[in-house]
Design an enzyme around this catalytic site. Sequence first.
Site, PDB file in Angstrom:
ATOM      1  CE  LYS A  96      67.345  42.470  73.352  1.00 36.68           C
ATOM      2  NZ  LYS A  96      66.387  41.519  73.781  1.00 36.68           N
ATOM      3  CE  LYS A 118      65.895  41.596  66.928  1.00 39.22           C
ATOM      4  NZ  LYS A 118      64.985  40.722  67.649  1.00 39.22           N
ATOM      5  CE  LYS A 155      66.012  33.120  74.525  1.00 39.01           C
ATOM      6  NZ  LYS A 155      65.106  34.189  74.043  1.00 39.01           N
TER       7      LYS A 155
HETATM    8  N1  AQP Z   1      69.202  41.788  78.086  1.00 38.27           N
HETATM    9  C1  AQP Z   1      68.021  41.684  78.684  1.00 38.27           C
HETATM   10  N2  AQP Z   1      67.819  42.279  79.881  1.00 38.27           N
HETATM   11  C2  AQP Z   1      66.613  42.176  80.507  1.00 38.27           C
HETATM   12  N3  AQP Z   1      65.556  41.496  79.990  1.00 38.27           N
HETATM   13  C3  AQP Z   1      65.730  40.883  78.810  1.00 38.27           C
HETATM   14  N4  AQP Z   1      64.917  40.144  78.056  1.00 38.27           N
HETATM   15  C4  AQP Z   1      65.577  39.744  76.938  1.00 38.27           C
HETATM   16  N5  AQP Z   1      66.840  40.224  76.946  1.00 38.27           N
HETATM   17  C5  AQP Z   1      66.955  40.944  78.095  1.00 38.27           C
HETATM   18  C6  AQP Z   1      63.537  39.810  78.391  1.00 38.27           C
HETATM   19  O1  AQP Z   1      63.411  38.388  78.334  1.00 38.27           O
HETATM   20  C7  AQP Z   1      62.088  38.057  77.892  1.00 38.27           C
HETATM   21  C8  AQP Z   1      62.191  37.064  76.749  1.00 38.27           C
HETATM   22  O2  AQP Z   1      62.697  37.749  75.606  1.00 38.27           O
HETATM   23  P1  AQP Z   1      63.216  37.106  74.270  1.00 38.27           P
HETATM   24  O3  AQP Z   1      62.816  35.709  74.182  1.00 38.27           O
HETATM   25  O4  AQP Z   1      62.878  38.007  73.116  1.00 38.27           O
HETATM   26  O5  AQP Z   1      64.785  37.162  74.564  1.00 38.27           O
HETATM   27  P2  AQP Z   1      66.075  37.601  73.769  1.00 38.27           P
HETATM   28  O6  AQP Z   1      67.209  37.046  74.535  1.00 38.27           O
HETATM   29  O7  AQP Z   1      66.043  39.049  73.505  1.00 38.27           O
HETATM   30  O8  AQP Z   1      65.894  36.759  72.472  1.00 38.27           O
HETATM   31  P3  AQP Z   1      66.604  36.866  71.097  1.00 38.27           P
HETATM   32  O9  AQP Z   1      66.146  35.701  70.312  1.00 38.27           O
HETATM   33  O10 AQP Z   1      68.073  37.076  71.230  1.00 38.27           O
HETATM   34  O11 AQP Z   1      65.951  38.125  70.522  1.00 38.27           O
HETATM   35  P4  AQP Z   1      66.617  39.477  70.137  1.00 38.27           P
HETATM   36  O12 AQP Z   1      67.408  39.181  68.920  1.00 38.27           O
HETATM   37  O13 AQP Z   1      65.375  40.298  69.912  1.00 38.27           O
HETATM   38  O14 AQP Z   1      67.409  40.010  71.260  1.00 38.27           O
HETATM   39  C9  AQP Z   1      61.415  39.373  77.489  1.00 38.27           C
HETATM   40  O15 AQP Z   1      60.561  39.805  78.529  1.00 38.27           O
HETATM   41  C10 AQP Z   1      62.570  40.328  77.343  1.00 38.27           C
HETATM   42  O16 AQP Z   1      62.191  41.672  77.625  1.00 38.27           O
END
Ligand code: AQP
Length: 323
Positions: free
Chosen positions: A192, A112, A195
């Site tokens: 993965k 990132k 969001k």
């Molecule tokens: N794809 C996923 N599968 C399983 N667990 C997940 N988590 C996130 N994505 C997956 C878990 O959710 C919790 C909150 O994480 P977060 O707020 O960082 O979620 P995100 O969707 O990954 O958010 P962003 O903003 O989109 O971040 P990036 O860009 O980093 O992906 C955590 O316990 C996470 O493990």
Amino acid sequence: MKTVFSGIQPTGKVHLGNLLGAINNWVELSNEENKNYFCVVDLHSLTTHPDPETMEENIFETIKVLVASGINLKNSNIYIQSNVSEHVQLSWILSNFCQIGELQRMTQFKEKADQLGNHAGILTYPILMAADILIHKANQVPVGDDQTQHLELTRNIVERFNNTYGEIFPLPERKTGKVGARLMSLRHPENKMSKSNDDLNGTIYFDDSKDEIIKKFKSSVTDSDDVIKFDADSKKGISNLIDIYSSLNDLSHHEVENKFENLKYGEFKIEVGESVVSYLEPIREKYNSMSNGDIASLIKNNLEEVKDSAKKTMDEINSALGI
Ligand code: AQP
């Protein structure tokens, strides 16, 4: 009794990966005899320079989803990270027990840094995460697979701190489910589900309608084999669908393979989509029944206890440090 901590960023709509990978385990732990702290980590989200106009709305929406997903509020404190300044205070202290090289080796930093403008926050936020976990002395951390490295880093920090200043912190452990720990994008199953995905059709959001969900599953990327078999290396798309179905129906991957061995991919995609629809429907209904006023009261009621807990830990640390 365990102390549980976990966090979620208010960076957008909660998705199926958040729910199956993390929040479902929060619900499970909240129904056991644990002390639970569930935190909306707004300070972490600053690494993406979010729009201040939408911040409050995203925070409230995220907390509503946590409540709607069934977290037992009797023994859980849901709160907002920036309301408890001890998180940042502890983060500075812990940064003195973390190597720069360790931070540079984090996969999320490597992935990132360029995209987010190479600021220092994207390098050092895992230390803030360690502080989040340790501020209430949590020993159980229910997170998805993508957080494994960050938790390992926290454990290294704990060992170094405790070796120098005495046994202040417990060694936290990660809790993940056997299935659903890393949901992948439906459109790009090598990435993965998140969001911030570019392709919105790859992510199932908590408030997607039935039609949207079925449409997203129908157009999910698979392979040309038409054999429902879990193989996360060479059949990423179909393996992701098996994982989702397993998680929602409490079945092993093998049991799902057996159950659907005679189905075509197209038919299986609809089965998975319908399972997701049934799972999300009650969450969406409960979500819609709550007002922002309900959430504001909840935050207000929890805050004193959360602050007391954080202050107690900081007092102990400051005393150990002689400051
Ligand atoms: N794809 C996923 N599968 C399983 N667990 C997940 N988590 C996130 N994505 C997956 C878990 O959710 C919790 C909150 O994480 P977060 O707020 O960082 O979620 P995100 O969707 O990954 O958010 P962003 O903003 O989109 O971040 P990036 O860009 O980093 O992906 C955590 O316990 C996470 O493990």
